[in-house]
Every structure is written in structure tokens, then in C-alpha cells.
Design an enzyme around this catalytic site. Structure first.
Site, PDB file in Angstrom:
ATOM      1  N   ASP A 189      43.312 -74.132 -36.517  1.00 21.04           N
ATOM      2  CA  ASP A 189      42.626 -72.876 -36.226  1.00 21.04           C
ATOM      3  C   ASP A 189      43.197 -71.648 -36.919  1.00 21.04           C
ATOM      4  O   ASP A 189      42.504 -70.674 -37.116  1.00 21.04           O
ATOM      5  CB  ASP A 189      42.616 -72.621 -34.714  1.00 21.04           C
ATOM      6  CG  ASP A 189      41.751 -73.622 -33.967  1.00 21.04           C
ATOM      7  OD1 ASP A 189      40.844 -74.187 -34.591  1.00 21.04           O
ATOM      8  OD2 ASP A 189      42.001 -73.826 -32.759  1.00 21.04           O
ATOM      9  N   ASP A 213      43.753 -66.930 -35.635  1.00 23.75           N
ATOM     10  CA  ASP A 213      43.439 -67.345 -34.269  1.00 23.75           C
ATOM     11  C   ASP A 213      44.424 -66.698 -33.298  1.00 23.75           C
ATOM     12  O   ASP A 213      44.199 -65.613 -32.803  1.00 23.75           O
ATOM     13  CB  ASP A 213      43.455 -68.862 -34.159  1.00 23.75           C
ATOM     14  CG  ASP A 213      42.957 -69.333 -32.805  1.00 23.75           C
ATOM     15  OD1 ASP A 213      42.068 -68.678 -32.243  1.00 23.75           O
ATOM     16  OD2 ASP A 213      43.457 -70.351 -32.295  1.00 23.75           O
ATOM     17  N   ASP A 217      50.661 -71.053 -29.522  1.00 20.76           N
ATOM     18  CA  ASP A 217      49.963 -71.936 -28.578  1.00 20.76           C
ATOM     19  C   ASP A 217      50.903 -73.040 -28.120  1.00 20.76           C
ATOM     20  O   ASP A 217      51.553 -73.694 -28.942  1.00 20.76           O
ATOM     21  CB  ASP A 217      48.737 -72.587 -29.235  1.00 20.76           C
ATOM     22  CG  ASP A 217      47.563 -71.636 -29.365  1.00 20.76           C
ATOM     23  OD1 ASP A 217      47.738 -70.438 -29.066  1.00 20.76           O
ATOM     24  OD2 ASP A 217      46.481 -72.081 -29.780  1.00 20.76           O
ATOM     25  N   ARG A 269      46.125 -62.207 -23.696  1.00 20.01           N
ATOM     26  CA  ARG A 269      46.915 -63.449 -23.725  1.00 20.01           C
ATOM     27  C   ARG A 269      48.388 -63.189 -24.019  1.00 20.01           C
ATOM     28  O   ARG A 269      48.931 -63.622 -25.024  1.00 20.01           O
ATOM     29  CB  ARG A 269      46.348 -64.437 -24.747  1.00 20.01           C
ATOM     30  CG  ARG A 269      44.932 -64.873 -24.451  1.00 20.01           C
ATOM     31  CD  ARG A 269      44.495 -66.004 -25.354  1.00 20.01           C
ATOM     32  NE  ARG A 269      43.140 -66.455 -25.029  1.00 20.01           N
ATOM     33  CZ  ARG A 269      42.535 -67.495 -25.592  1.00 20.01           C
ATOM     34  NH1 ARG A 269      43.176 -68.213 -26.496  1.00 20.01           N
ATOM     35  NH2 ARG A 269      41.319 -67.827 -25.251  1.00 20.01           N
TER      36      ARG A 269
END
Length: 391
Positions: A189, A213, A217, A269
Site C-alpha cells: 500500500d 498510505d 502498521d 490514527r
């Protein structure tokens, strides 16, 4: 946001210290240390006080805290020292001297350093082998403008003092895997660092920004991760903990987020959590757009002694919850001793107990008063250490 007057005072204070050291080269290391007040947080105190840290780089493996525990499995008699001398990249046949050769080809305990400042443009994502340390201290290392880092089914990895930015999505293709063998890798991504089924990962003192992106993660069953001393800025989606709503293995995920600096210009986030548990402590939040901390699928969070500075306009609420089909009352979103400025607020879970990290002895650390967060995080991000100045 921090007031102009506060910034003005901090700037003049820092400038004064810099001038004192610059024009007093005969100051002892102890005197320099006192002036610069290196005792900012538990991790940095562990290794930055040592004037000979370059000769004892592996000392830092004993300095990690939180769920990652200590990284002593990354050091020892069988340690391989590898120096990157070539910024080029071949994803299938890496040459000796390149970063990919040290991180993917060599197996065993590998400690990677860099010969000089480098801008590395990876052709394909870099898959990092277990027991690898990428140590960018003392030089200025950029991994940028194409593929970035992936930790795939690997364990015991340290990523330290790297600038990772402008990462781009990648099409499927062949690449050297973390086991030293060429594999087929699906589409990616465009994250700065992505963890997939990884464990015992320590990401410390990196600067991450402007990726296609997200910046970081932690997904697909990854756990026992500590994210510390990083500077996250200029990004929409910053940090995702948990793969997707249907991936229930992430219920076992445990992540420590400590001493990081979020902002400026971060949207959301920081982190977003699915299923698992996060201990978020002593971080500085310099504004947000949608929210700072959010989640779905009944995650658990202990937010402890963070400083949340709300934006001048827009949302003042720190949290966001996507309850969906889950019972929002079963969530555990707790705020303990957090600090709030510019009207910031935190919607906590009503009733219930405050979830504890339940750290082991080697994982535990003291969360300090929120009034010290600016000092604790002022060295966040990658830094360059010179021969004349302490790191």
C-alpha cells in the site's frame, strides 16, 4: 498548539546552551551532559550518557522498554557487524555493501551501520530478517521516494534513527525475502514500516512522514512491539494497530507507544486500534484533524500521562470509536493523568477497571508526570550525532 511565547522561550534556552557548548570546547562530557539535560527519558538515559557509545553500540539493546522487552537476543558472541557502503538497491540479487544484502541476505544476528550519509531509494520493499538491527545513529539516512520497510514473519528486530518518507504503493513482484530466498510479494500500500505476523519489534528514534498510505502498521497477529521516541508528522493516517475488523488474531496484540511526538499536520490514527491492547504513555500530540486515538472491534487502551494539544479550530475530542456491531460499553478506553490544552477532551469508558499493561520486570518503566512530556519528547525522531557534540 504550543504558544508563540512558549516556543520563543524554548528556542532561546536551546540556543543559549548551544552557544555555551560551541564556544567552550574544553567542557568535559559530564559538563556537556548536564547542560543538555540528557536525562529526558528512560530509554535515552540508558545509552546517550555514554561518551563512547559508538564503540559500544550494542548497549542500546539493553535499553528497550514496554512489550518488546529487552533486545539482548540481538547481541552476543555470534553477532555479525555489517556496514552499508552502497546506497543502490537490487531487490533480487542484492550486492554486498547494500542495505538489502545486510537486512535480507545475511542470516543470524546482524548489526547494520552506515559508512556515511545516504539517500536510499528501494526498488521493492525491504524485507528484514529476524535478529537484525538497523542502526542509523551518527549519520543521516533517508529511505524515501519509493518502496520502504516490511517486517514479515520475523522477530527480534530493531529499527533506529532512520528517516523514512514519501513511501509509495508497489505492484506485485519478486523480491529477496527475509530468509535470504527470492519470493513473490503481493501489492503493497505504501507504508513507511509495515509489520505482518511479527513479534519483538522495537522501532525507536525514527522520523516518518508523507507516505502514500500510513506511517506504521502493526497487523496480522503481530505483538510484543514497542514504538518509542519517533517523530510522526505531515500525514493523514499515522499508525494502525490491527489488520482489519475480521482478523480476530489481533486480539492478542500488545503494543507500547511511548515518548513519541505526533505532529504537526497529522490527521488521524495516533493510533487506531482494532481488537488488541495498547499502552500509550508520555507522548506529545501537537494537534489533529479528525481524532488522535481511535478504534473498532472492542480494543483496550490505557492512555497515560500524554499531552494532548487540541487544534485551534476543528475537533477538540481526542478519541473516536467505530462501535458498529460491537457493544461500545465493553470497550476499555481509559485516560489516566493525561494533560489537555486548547480545549482538548477525552471521552473515557464509563465504569469498569483501568486495564493494566501487566508488564514483566524487564518490560516495566515508570510513566512520569505529564508536565515533563515536552522534555521527554524533545529529541524524538532520527538525529545525527557529531564528533564534537553529544548525541
Amino acid at each position: 498548539m504550543v504558544s508563540q511565547s512558549t516556543n520563543h522561550v524554548l528556542w532561546h534556552f536551546t540556543l543559549t546552551i548551544f552557544i555555551v557548548i560551541l564556544f567552550n570546547p574544553k567542557l568535559s562530557y559530564a559538563e556537556q551532559s548536564k547542560l543538555m539535560d540528557l536525562n529526558t527519558n528512560m530509554i535515552d538515559h540508558c545509552w546517550r550518557q555514554n561518551p563512547e557509545w559508538r564503540r559500544h553500540r550494542q548497549q542500546i539493546a539493553t535499553c528497550s522498554i514496554g512489550y518488546v522487552g529487552k533486545m539482548t537476543n540481538n547481541i552476543g558472541k555470534e553477532l555479525i557487524h555489517y556496514k552499508v557502503t552502497d546506497p543502490n538497491d537490487d531487490p533480487i540479487n542484492p550486492k554486498f555493501g547494500t542495505l538489502r544484502y545486510g537486512a535480507s541476505v545475511i542470516q543470524g544476528k546482524v548489526w547494520i551501520t552506515f559508512q556515511k550519509n545516504m539517500n536510499i531509494r528501494l526498488v521493492k520493499p525491504l524485507l528484514i530478517s529476524s535478529f537484525t538491527t538497523i542502526d542509523g545513529r551518527g549519520v543521516n539516512i533517508h529511505i524515501a521516494n519509493n518502496a520502504c520497510l516490511m517486517i514479515f514473519k520475523a522477530t527480534n528486530i530493531i529499527i533506529h534513527s532512520i528517516r523514512i518518507h514519501h513511501c509509495k504503493a508497489q505492484s506485485p513482484g519478486m523480491v529477496m525475502g527475509p530468509n535470504g530466498k527470492v519470493i513473490h510479494l503481493g501489492p503493497v500500500d505504501g507504508d513507511a514500516i509495515r509489520l505482518i505476523t511479527a513479534s519483538k519489534i522495537w522501532i525507536d528514534h525514527n522520523t516518518l512522514y508523507n507516505c502514500e498510505d500510513g506511517l506504521l502498521d502493526v497487523t496480522r497477529g503481530s505483538s510484543n512491539v514497542t514504538i518509542s521516541n519517533n517523530w510522526f508528522r505531515e500525514q493523514d493516517k499515522v499508525m494502525l494497530l490491527g489488520h482489519d475488523d475480521g482478523y480476530v488474531r489481533d486480539r492478542n496484540m500488545k503494543v507500547t507507544v511511548v515518548y513519541n511526538h505526533f505532529g504537526p499536520n497529522c490527521n488521524q490514527r495516533m493510533p487506531r486500534i482494532r481488537h488488541g491492547y495498547a499502552h500509550v504513555a508520555n507522548n506529545l500530540y501537537l494537534g489533529w484533524v479528525q481524532y488522535a486515538i481511535g478504534g473498532s472491534m472492542g480494543p483496550s487502551l490505557k492512555s497515560e500521562a500524554n499531552l494532548f494539544i487540541a487544534p485551534k479550530v476543528g475537533s477538540k475530542e481526542v478519541t473516536w470509536r467505530n462501535v458498529g456491531k460491537t457493544n461500545g460499553n465493553q470497550w476499555e478506553f481509559h485516560s489516566v493523568r493525561d494533560g489537555f490544552e486548547n480545549g482538548a477532551s477525552f471521552a473515557v469508558t464509563e465504569g469498569g477497571r483501568v486495564p493494566k499493561p501487566n508488564y514483566s520486570k524487564e518490560q516495566s518503566f515508570k510513566v512520569v508526570n505529564v508536565k515533563y512530556v515536552r522534555s521527554l519528547t524533545r529529541s524524538s525522531g532520527a538525529f545525527q550525532c557529531s564528533k564534537t557534540f553529544i548525541c
